[in-house]
Design a protein around this motif. Sequence first.
Motif, mmCIF file in Angstrom:
data_model
loop_
_atom_site.group_PDB
_atom_site.id
_atom_site.type_symbol
_atom_site.label_atom_id
_atom_site.label_comp_id
_atom_site.label_asym_id
_atom_site.label_seq_id
_atom_site.Cartn_x
_atom_site.Cartn_y
_atom_site.Cartn_z
ATOM 1 N N GLU A 124 1.992 2.578 9.383
ATOM 2 C CA GLU A 124 2.975 2.604 8.388
ATOM 3 C C GLU A 124 2.075 2.761 7.080
ATOM 4 O O GLU A 124 0.885 2.402 6.815
ATOM 5 C CB GLU A 124 3.677 1.099 8.024
ATOM 6 C CG GLU A 124 4.707 1.011 9.042
ATOM 7 C CD GLU A 124 4.100 0.071 10.269
ATOM 8 O OE1 GLU A 124 4.714 -0.478 10.856
ATOM 9 O OE2 GLU A 124 2.896 0.074 10.131
ATOM 10 N N VAL A 152 8.294 4.441 2.115
ATOM 11 C CA VAL A 152 7.389 3.993 3.093
ATOM 12 C C VAL A 152 7.450 4.713 4.358
ATOM 13 O O VAL A 152 8.497 5.381 4.585
ATOM 14 C CB VAL A 152 7.592 2.486 3.576
ATOM 15 C CG1 VAL A 152 7.349 1.517 2.588
ATOM 16 C CG2 VAL A 152 9.041 2.291 4.108
ATOM 17 N N SER A 153 6.422 5.267 4.805
ATOM 18 C CA SER A 153 6.125 6.254 5.739
ATOM 19 C C SER A 153 5.691 5.706 7.080
ATOM 20 O O SER A 153 4.832 4.679 7.071
ATOM 21 C CB SER A 153 5.570 7.469 5.372
ATOM 22 O OG SER A 153 6.201 8.020 4.383
ATOM 23 N N CYS A 154 6.105 6.310 8.305
ATOM 24 C CA CYS A 154 5.233 5.901 9.524
ATOM 25 C C CYS A 154 4.786 7.167 10.567
ATOM 26 O O CYS A 154 5.784 8.087 10.667
ATOM 27 C CB CYS A 154 6.301 4.991 10.321
ATOM 28 S SG CYS A 154 5.780 4.498 11.758
ATOM 29 N N TRP A 192 13.397 0.890 11.334
ATOM 30 C CA TRP A 192 12.527 0.077 10.387
ATOM 31 C C TRP A 192 13.241 -1.154 10.542
ATOM 32 O O TRP A 192 14.474 -1.219 10.609
ATOM 33 C CB TRP A 192 12.902 0.779 9.139
ATOM 34 C CG TRP A 192 12.061 2.031 8.889
ATOM 35 C CD1 TRP A 192 12.307 3.341 8.727
ATOM 36 C CD2 TRP A 192 10.555 2.031 8.503
ATOM 37 N NE1 TRP A 192 11.028 4.095 8.449
ATOM 38 C CE2 TRP A 192 10.271 3.268 8.050
ATOM 39 C CE3 TRP A 192 9.638 1.092 8.280
ATOM 40 C CZ2 TRP A 192 8.766 3.597 7.992
ATOM 41 C CZ3 TRP A 192 8.327 1.286 7.804
ATOM 42 C CH2 TRP A 192 7.878 2.730 7.630
ATOM 43 N N THR A 208 10.348 8.357 7.372
ATOM 44 C CA THR A 208 10.312 7.893 6.360
ATOM 45 C C THR A 208 11.237 7.050 5.850
ATOM 46 O O THR A 208 12.583 7.405 6.145
ATOM 47 C CB THR A 208 10.072 9.088 5.043
ATOM 48 O OG1 THR A 208 8.865 9.759 5.586
ATOM 49 C CG2 THR A 208 10.024 8.557 3.865
ATOM 50 N N TYR A 264 8.176 -2.934 9.107
ATOM 51 C CA TYR A 264 7.659 -2.534 10.282
ATOM 52 C C TYR A 264 8.515 -1.150 10.714
ATOM 53 O O TYR A 264 9.832 -1.218 10.860
ATOM 54 C CB TYR A 264 7.897 -3.611 11.354
ATOM 55 C CG TYR A 264 7.005 -4.647 11.085
ATOM 56 C CD1 TYR A 264 7.383 -6.010 10.600
ATOM 57 C CD2 TYR A 264 5.554 -4.978 11.429
ATOM 58 C CE1 TYR A 264 6.839 -6.898 10.038
ATOM 59 C CE2 TYR A 264 5.005 -6.098 11.301
ATOM 60 C CZ TYR A 264 5.429 -7.045 10.628
ATOM 61 O OH TYR A 264 4.969 -8.193 10.380
ATOM 62 N N CYS A 265 7.774 -0.240 11.022
ATOM 63 C CA CYS A 265 8.289 0.782 11.911
ATOM 64 C C CYS A 265 8.303 0.637 13.562
ATOM 65 O O CYS A 265 7.214 -0.104 13.947
ATOM 66 C CB CYS A 265 7.842 2.116 11.607
ATOM 67 S SG CYS A 265 6.060 2.536 12.350
ATOM 68 N N THR A 317 3.969 -2.989 6.578
ATOM 69 C CA THR A 317 3.433 -2.861 5.272
ATOM 70 C C THR A 317 4.005 -3.649 4.214
ATOM 71 O O THR A 317 5.518 -3.713 4.526
ATOM 72 C CB THR A 317 3.527 -1.405 4.749
ATOM 73 O OG1 THR A 317 2.812 -1.028 3.691
ATOM 74 C CG2 THR A 317 5.026 -0.811 4.818
#
Length: 124
Positions: A6, A20-22, A36, A80, A95-96, A118
């Motif tokens: 993440e 936020v991206s993973c 997510w 995302t 968390y992803c 994150t």
Amino acid sequence: QVQLVESGGGTVQAGGSLRVSCAASGPTFSRYHRGWFRQAPGKEREFVAAITWTGSTTEYADSVKGRFTISRDNAKNTVTLQMNSLEPEDTAVYYCAATTTWRRPGLPGNYNYWGQGTQVTVSS
């Protein structure tokens, strides 16, 4: 080795936005459904949003509907979460996760892989 990483967390004032991206590694990760989750101090991990591997179906927790949007780019193995109108109650570690089954995507136990998380902090 399969990994989810993440990025994009941070601190924002209430009413603001964060993304936020993973990123996922692995040759077949584009075929995984993605989710997510978030966990605030002293609370259990809770579902936020999920998306099928095709991107055709999404689900959201009631608490984030209309404010958060989940999307994915299979060419980049990335999912995302766009978070708008953030509230202090959204403060948590995000968390992803990835799963091969879409049955009950809101259950953490249905996910096979997890990122390290994150931090998202929303100040009032």
